[in-house]
Design a protein around this motif. Structure first.
Motif, PDB file in Angstrom:
ATOM      1  N   ARG A 180       3.420   6.910  -6.281  1.00 43.92           N
ATOM      2  CA  ARG A 180       4.312   6.527  -5.185  1.00 43.92           C
ATOM      3  C   ARG A 180       3.607   6.598  -3.835  1.00 43.92           C
ATOM      4  O   ARG A 180       3.888   5.794  -2.944  1.00 43.92           O
ATOM      5  CB  ARG A 180       5.566   7.404  -5.160  1.00 43.92           C
ATOM      6  N   ASP A 181       2.689   7.546  -3.666  1.00 43.69           N
ATOM      7  CA  ASP A 181       1.988   7.676  -2.387  1.00 43.69           C
ATOM      8  C   ASP A 181       1.015   6.526  -2.175  1.00 43.69           C
ATOM      9  O   ASP A 181       0.856   6.039  -1.048  1.00 43.69           O
ATOM     10  CB  ASP A 181       1.252   9.018  -2.332  1.00 43.69           C
ATOM     11  N   GLN A 182       0.358   6.088  -3.236  1.00 40.36           N
ATOM     12  CA  GLN A 182      -0.532   4.942  -3.107  1.00 40.36           C
ATOM     13  C   GLN A 182       0.269   3.679  -2.792  1.00 40.36           C
ATOM     14  O   GLN A 182      -0.159   2.849  -1.989  1.00 40.36           O
ATOM     15  CB  GLN A 182      -1.343   4.738  -4.387  1.00 40.36           C
ATOM     16  N   ASN A 183       1.418   3.528  -3.433  1.00 40.20           N
ATOM     17  CA  ASN A 183       2.283   2.383  -3.140  1.00 40.20           C
ATOM     18  C   ASN A 183       2.688   2.382  -1.668  1.00 40.20           C
ATOM     19  O   ASN A 183       2.678   1.334  -1.002  1.00 40.20           O
ATOM     20  CB  ASN A 183       3.516   2.441  -4.037  1.00 40.20           C
ATOM     21  N   ALA A 184       3.017   3.573  -1.132  1.00 37.66           N
ATOM     22  CA  ALA A 184       3.380   3.666   0.279  1.00 37.66           C
ATOM     23  C   ALA A 184       2.188   3.350   1.175  1.00 37.66           C
ATOM     24  O   ALA A 184       2.339   2.692   2.216  1.00 37.66           O
ATOM     25  CB  ALA A 184       3.909   5.065   0.587  1.00 37.66           C
ATOM     26  N   ALA A 185       0.997   3.781   0.782  1.00 41.37           N
ATOM     27  CA  ALA A 185      -0.195   3.511   1.589  1.00 41.37           C
ATOM     28  C   ALA A 185      -0.484   2.015   1.667  1.00 41.37           C
ATOM     29  O   ALA A 185      -0.901   1.500   2.721  1.00 41.37           O
ATOM     30  CB  ALA A 185      -1.397   4.264   1.011  1.00 41.37           C
ATOM     31  N   ILE A 186      -0.271   1.307   0.566  1.00 46.07           N
ATOM     32  CA  ILE A 186      -0.479  -0.141   0.580  1.00 46.07           C
ATOM     33  C   ILE A 186       0.522  -0.814   1.513  1.00 46.07           C
ATOM     34  O   ILE A 186       0.179  -1.716   2.292  1.00 46.07           O
ATOM     35  CB  ILE A 186      -0.372  -0.705  -0.845  1.00 46.07           C
ATOM     36  N   ASN A 187       1.783  -0.375   1.455  1.00 47.56           N
ATOM     37  CA  ASN A 187       2.790  -0.937   2.357  1.00 47.56           C
ATOM     38  C   ASN A 187       2.454  -0.642   3.816  1.00 47.56           C
ATOM     39  O   ASN A 187       2.674  -1.481   4.702  1.00 47.56           O
ATOM     40  CB  ASN A 187       4.173  -0.375   2.015  1.00 47.56           C
ATOM     41  N   ILE A 188       1.926   0.554   4.074  1.00 46.04           N
ATOM     42  CA  ILE A 188       1.526   0.905   5.443  1.00 46.04           C
ATOM     43  C   ILE A 188       0.402  -0.014   5.907  1.00 46.04           C
ATOM     44  O   ILE A 188       0.384  -0.479   7.057  1.00 46.04           O
ATOM     45  CB  ILE A 188       1.105   2.388   5.498  1.00 46.04           C
ATOM     46  N   LEU A 189      -0.543  -0.301   5.020  1.00 49.16           N
ATOM     47  CA  LEU A 189      -1.629  -1.209   5.367  1.00 49.16           C
ATOM     48  C   LEU A 189      -1.097  -2.604   5.698  1.00 49.16           C
ATOM     49  O   LEU A 189      -1.499  -3.213   6.696  1.00 49.16           O
ATOM     50  CB  LEU A 189      -2.637  -1.293   4.222  1.00 49.16           C
ATOM     51  N   PHE A 190      -0.185  -3.110   4.870  1.00 49.75           N
ATOM     52  CA  PHE A 190       0.356  -4.447   5.101  1.00 49.75           C
ATOM     53  C   PHE A 190       1.107  -4.508   6.429  1.00 49.75           C
ATOM     54  O   PHE A 190       1.008  -5.482   7.175  1.00 49.75           O
ATOM     55  CB  PHE A 190       1.282  -4.843   3.953  1.00 49.75           C
ATOM     56  N   ARG A 191       1.872  -3.467   6.745  1.00 47.63           N
ATOM     57  CA  ARG A 191       2.600  -3.448   8.024  1.00 47.63           C
ATOM     58  C   ARG A 191       1.618  -3.377   9.196  1.00 47.63           C
ATOM     59  O   ARG A 191       1.849  -3.992  10.236  1.00 47.63           O
ATOM     60  CB  ARG A 191       3.555  -2.262   8.065  1.00 47.63           C
ATOM     61  N   GLY A 192       0.557  -2.604   9.020  1.00 47.03           N
ATOM     62  CA  GLY A 192      -0.441  -2.523  10.086  1.00 47.03           C
ATOM     63  C   GLY A 192      -1.125  -3.852  10.327  1.00 47.03           C
ATOM     64  O   GLY A 192      -1.372  -4.244  11.471  1.00 47.03           O
ATOM     65  N   LEU A 193      -1.448  -4.566   9.253  1.00 46.50           N
ATOM     66  CA  LEU A 193      -2.064  -5.886   9.405  1.00 46.50           C
ATOM     67  C   LEU A 193      -1.128  -6.855  10.104  1.00 46.50           C
ATOM     68  O   LEU A 193      -1.547  -7.663  10.936  1.00 46.50           O
ATOM     69  CB  LEU A 193      -2.459  -6.427   8.031  1.00 46.50           C
ATOM     70  N   ALA A 194       0.170  -6.773   9.782  1.00 46.01           N
ATOM     71  CA  ALA A 194       1.133  -7.649  10.441  1.00 46.01           C
ATOM     72  C   ALA A 194       1.249  -7.328  11.927  1.00 46.01           C
ATOM     73  O   ALA A 194       1.324  -8.232  12.774  1.00 46.01           O
ATOM     74  CB  ALA A 194       2.498  -7.525   9.761  1.00 46.01           C
ATOM     75  N   LEU A 195       1.257  -6.026  12.277  1.00 44.37           N
ATOM     76  CA  LEU A 195       1.332  -5.643  13.692  1.00 44.37           C
ATOM     77  C   LEU A 195       0.090  -6.086  14.451  1.00 44.37           C
ATOM     78  O   LEU A 195       0.167  -6.438  15.635  1.00 44.37           O
ATOM     79  CB  LEU A 195       1.506  -4.129  13.816  1.00 44.37           C
ATOM     80  N   ALA A 196      -1.055  -6.058  13.797  1.00 42.70           N
ATOM     81  CA  ALA A 196      -2.307  -6.444  14.447  1.00 42.70           C
ATOM     82  C   ALA A 196      -2.501  -7.957  14.479  1.00 42.70           C
ATOM     83  O   ALA A 196      -3.500  -8.429  15.028  1.00 42.70           O
ATOM     84  CB  ALA A 196      -3.497  -5.778  13.742  1.00 42.70           C
TER      85      ALA A 196
ATOM     86  N   GLN B 272       9.935   3.417  -0.658  1.00 42.88           N
ATOM     87  CA  GLN B 272      10.905   2.750  -1.523  1.00 42.88           C
ATOM     88  C   GLN B 272      10.548   1.298  -1.807  1.00 42.88           C
ATOM     89  O   GLN B 272      10.959   0.743  -2.825  1.00 42.88           O
ATOM     90  CB  GLN B 272      12.302   2.812  -0.865  1.00 42.88           C
ATOM     91  N   GLU B 273       9.784   0.675  -0.949  1.00 46.02           N
ATOM     92  CA  GLU B 273       9.474  -0.745  -1.097  1.00 46.02           C
ATOM     93  C   GLU B 273       8.309  -0.956  -2.059  1.00 46.02           C
ATOM     94  O   GLU B 273       7.307  -0.240  -2.017  1.00 46.02           O
ATOM     95  CB  GLU B 273       9.135  -1.329   0.271  1.00 46.02           C
ATOM     96  N   CYS B 274       8.439  -1.934  -2.929  1.00 44.35           N
ATOM     97  CA  CYS B 274       7.369  -2.255  -3.867  1.00 44.35           C
ATOM     98  C   CYS B 274       6.263  -3.007  -3.133  1.00 44.35           C
ATOM     99  O   CYS B 274       6.521  -3.977  -2.419  1.00 44.35           O
ATOM    100  CB  CYS B 274       7.902  -3.110  -5.023  1.00 44.35           C
TER     101      CYS B 274
END
Length: 418
Positions: A370-386, A341-343
């Motif tokens: 929509r799946d690519q948009n979700a994958a980018i958000n997943i990447l950003f969250r992973g970078l923040a966690l790391a 849902q997040e841009c």
């Protein structure tokens, strides 16, 4: 250097005499398991007394003196079977305490007990014969031929690093699973890759996953390929009389087809996971509870469940995690809530149901799958966690014009190499 525990599964080729011996040992371990379970159950029913593992373990020498046919099995293997009962009761009480469905430990029928374990290095060893052919030497059983050369020997591990050995029967085949401890430096494979390469993975059912750069990992429908053969073999089993020789043959044929499907699925997931982690330095994926996704309200969703089981998303993500360590790829699991849902450009929540396959942000104008948009958000969250902060650089370099202006191409490119 951190330690890692790994398993190495080896195909065994026992002789006909060794097969009969292994089957008789399995039956003795099964009887011991059921006997230990009955002892605990009866002690509580009659005396309201709990039987501990130490109490049952200390009774093993007297049992072997009385029942001498247990002697060839080895003390450590018998203790591990009793310990298996103890673990089953501990899991039962843990589920009971947490409010889950407790599931009282059950007695094992002949077709529900297919393995026994040597919990230490006593009673077995790996060695090689002439020509480099590997063998598993088991006390009171002899040399059992292996298929090829053991990967444990290829890693140069000594006997002290091997912790246990489990001998398992799978239909009419036999396997040995060796558990060993090593360091990640030994497991790491030198792979030439860009140290700044990073991506996120949005797992799905239409495709196995969509990467942040838009590439799709194609999903093969392994079960559907042999669905007709499975239906024919299942009908053949149902027509046979229970307990008959013809029914056993039909069951073996049905099991053989299911085994081929499982082997093809495992091989495909293995290759896709290895290729992805070997070309990526940082990988972020969703932390999915696949089992919870396959059931709703206590009722099974038959069609969706079969599709999810055939896709094996949980197994694929687990493979990525284990192979990432060996390939030197940093692997992060993130909370998937809201990633669709997040841009990925402005961070605004754009609500959409499952039928909407395109992300169209009314605030910044970003349009993409929509799946690519979700994958980018997943990447950003992973970078923040790391604790890493190259997200804006990645967005500009990897996405190119998509980071500066709306992307009107809603069909992501297919990736046959991922």
């Amino acid at each position: 250097m951190s330690k890692a525990t790994r398993n190495c599964t080896l195909r065994l080729y026992p002789t006909a005499k060794q097969v009969r011996q292994l089957e008789s040992w399995l039956e003795l371990h099964r009887l011991l398991y059921n006997q230990s379970l009955a002892e605990r159950r009866d002690a509580w029913r009659e005396e309201k007394r709990s039987v501990s593992y130490n109490e049952q373990q200390n009774a093993l020498p007297a049992m072997k003196a009385e029942k001498t046919w247990y002697l060839p099995l080895g003390s450590h293997a018998l203790q591990e079977t009793v310990r298996r009962v103890d673990r089953a009761f501990k899991a039962f009480f843990r589920r009971l305490k947490s409010g889950q469905k407790p599931g009282y430990p059950r007695f094992r029928a002949k077709d529900r007990f297919d393995s026994f374990t040597y919990p230490c290095v006593a009673g077995w060893k790996l060695t090689e014969l002439g020509g480099g052919r590997g063998v598993l030497v088991v006390s009171n059983l002899g040399h059992i031929k292996l298929r090829g050369t053991c990967r444990v020997n290829l890693l140069g591990l000594d006997r002290k690093q091997m912790t246990c050995c489990t001998i398992r029967r799978d239909r009419d085949k036999w396997y040995a699973t060796i558990t060993y401890s090593t360091t990640l430096s030994v497991l790491a494979r030198p792979v030439a890759k860009d140290p700044e390469s990073m991506t996120g993975l949005d797992a799905g059912l239409q495709s196995l996953g969509v990467l942040a750069e838009g590439a799709r990992i194609l999903r093969k429908r392994h079960f559907d390929e042999d669905a007709a053969k499975i239906r024919t073999a299942s009908r053949s089993v149902s027509r046979k009389k229970k307990g008959s020789s013809n029914r056993r043959k039909a069951v073996r044929e049905l099991s053989r087809i299911h085994e081929r499907v499982a082997n093809r699925r495992k091989d495909y997931l293995d290759k896709r996971a290895a290729r992805l982690v070997s070309t990526t330095a940082f990988l972020a994926v969703e932390d999915l509870a696949v089992k919870n996704m396959m059931a709703k309200g206590g009722k099974r969703k038959r069609g969706l469940n079969r599709t999810m089981a055939d896709a094996a998303l949980g197994r694929f993500l687990a493979m990525l995690g284990s192979k990432a360590e060996e390939a030197g790829c940093e692997f992060v699991r993130v909370n998937p809530k809201g990633t669709t849902q997040e841009c990925s450009r402005c961070g605004t929540t754009v609500l959409k149901d499952l039928s909407v396959r395109v992300h169209d942000c009314p605030h910044c104008g970003l349009v993409m799958d929509r799946d690519q948009n979700a994958a980018i958000n997943i990447l950003f969250r992973g970078l923040a966690l790391a604790g890493r902060e190259p997200s804006e650089v990645w967005r500009g370099v990897r996405l190119g014009p998509q980071a500066e202006q709306p992307c009107r191409s809603t069909k992501p490119r297919l990736c046959s190499n991922a």
